[in-house]
Design a protein around this motif. Structure first.
Motif, PDB file in Angstrom:
ATOM      1  N   VAL A  81       1.181  -1.010   0.365  1.00 22.83           N
ATOM      2  CA  VAL A  81       0.048   0.165  -0.271  1.00 22.83           C
ATOM      3  C   VAL A  81       1.098   1.543  -0.079  1.00 22.83           C
ATOM      4  O   VAL A  81       2.023   1.007   0.690  1.00 22.83           O
ATOM      5  N   THR A  82       0.452   2.197  -1.009  1.00 20.99           N
ATOM      6  CA  THR A  82       1.230   3.521  -1.146  1.00 20.99           C
ATOM      7  C   THR A  82       0.468   4.225  -0.368  1.00 20.99           C
ATOM      8  O   THR A  82      -0.574   4.412  -0.036  1.00 20.99           O
ATOM      9  N   ILE A  83       1.700   5.457   0.606  1.00 22.74           N
ATOM     10  CA  ILE A  83       0.258   6.257   1.377  1.00 22.74           C
ATOM     11  C   ILE A  83       0.718   7.936   0.234  1.00 22.74           C
ATOM     12  O   ILE A  83       1.500   7.982   0.593  1.00 22.74           O
ATOM     13  N   SER A  84      -0.340   8.634   0.286  1.00 22.64           N
ATOM     14  CA  SER A  84      -0.281   9.541  -0.518  1.00 22.64           C
ATOM     15  C   SER A  84      -0.754  11.135   0.423  1.00 22.64           C
ATOM     16  O   SER A  84      -0.535  12.052  -0.523  1.00 22.64           O
ATOM     17  N   LYS A  85      -1.658   9.961   1.233  1.00 24.48           N
ATOM     18  CA  LYS A  85      -2.718  11.929   1.644  1.00 24.48           C
ATOM     19  C   LYS A  85      -3.078  11.258   3.756  1.00 24.48           C
ATOM     20  O   LYS A  85      -3.072  10.303   3.077  1.00 24.48           O
ATOM     21  N   ILE A  86      -3.040  12.284   4.183  1.00 26.57           N
ATOM     22  CA  ILE A  86      -3.374  12.512   5.365  1.00 26.57           C
ATOM     23  C   ILE A  86      -4.686  13.055   5.556  1.00 26.57           C
ATOM     24  O   ILE A  86      -4.991  14.010   5.392  1.00 26.57           O
ATOM     25  N   ASN A  87      -5.875  12.350   6.106  1.00 31.55           N
ATOM     26  CA  ASN A  87      -6.790  13.104   6.936  1.00 31.55           C
ATOM     27  C   ASN A  87      -6.936  13.291   8.003  1.00 31.55           C
ATOM     28  O   ASN A  87      -7.574  12.715   8.593  1.00 31.55           O
ATOM     29  N   TRP A  88      -6.527  14.972   8.378  1.00 30.89           N
ATOM     30  CA  TRP A  88      -6.452  14.874   9.528  1.00 30.89           C
ATOM     31  C   TRP A  88      -8.048  15.409   9.992  1.00 30.89           C
ATOM     32  O   TRP A  88      -9.080  15.544   9.091  1.00 30.89           O
ATOM     33  N   GLY A  89      -8.586  15.308  11.263  1.00 27.92           N
ATOM     34  CA  GLY A  89     -10.288  15.938  11.704  1.00 27.92           C
ATOM     35  C   GLY A  89     -10.169  17.355  11.117  1.00 27.92           C
ATOM     36  O   GLY A  89     -11.279  17.354  11.113  1.00 27.92           O
ATOM     37  N   ASN A  90      -9.070  17.467  11.846  1.00 27.44           N
ATOM     38  CA  ASN A  90      -9.571  19.572  11.409  1.00 27.44           C
ATOM     39  C   ASN A  90      -7.896  19.855  10.519  1.00 27.44           C
ATOM     40  O   ASN A  90      -7.020  19.484  11.183  1.00 27.44           O
TER      41      ASN A  90
END
Length: 88
Positions: A5-14
């Motif tokens: 799995v390649t990780i390209s984005k981080i989804n933050w709560g805010n």
């Protein structure tokens, strides 16, 4: 199924006000401990990882559920992203 799995984005709560430097970790759903994928990862305010190459996890077991999260290296206490799941 995917074993990498390649990780390209981080989804933050805010959404953060500025770029962040994070550590990314993952674990098998049944594991009690997290494994570091990469640290010192640069993330812009939209959550896009700007490092090249992108962080990736390989050698995953097919047909399993994994959790992934990131934390901001500059905050105290540590601020974690919401935990995301993925299946291999």
């Amino acid at each position: 199924m995917a074993t990498e799995v390649t990780i390209s984005k981080i989804n933050w709560g805010n959404s953060p006000a500025s770029a962040q430097i994070v550590t990314i970790e993952y674990k098998l759903w049944s594991s009690s401990s997290w494994t570091v994928v990469d640290s010192g990862v640069n993330v812009n305010t939209d959550g896009d990882i700007t490092d090249s190459p992108l962080p990736s996890v390989s050698g995953l077991t097919p047909n399993e559920l994994y959790y992934i999260r990131a934390y901001n290296e500059c905050s105290s206490p540590l601020e974690y992203s919401p935990i995301e799941t993925f299946n291999t």
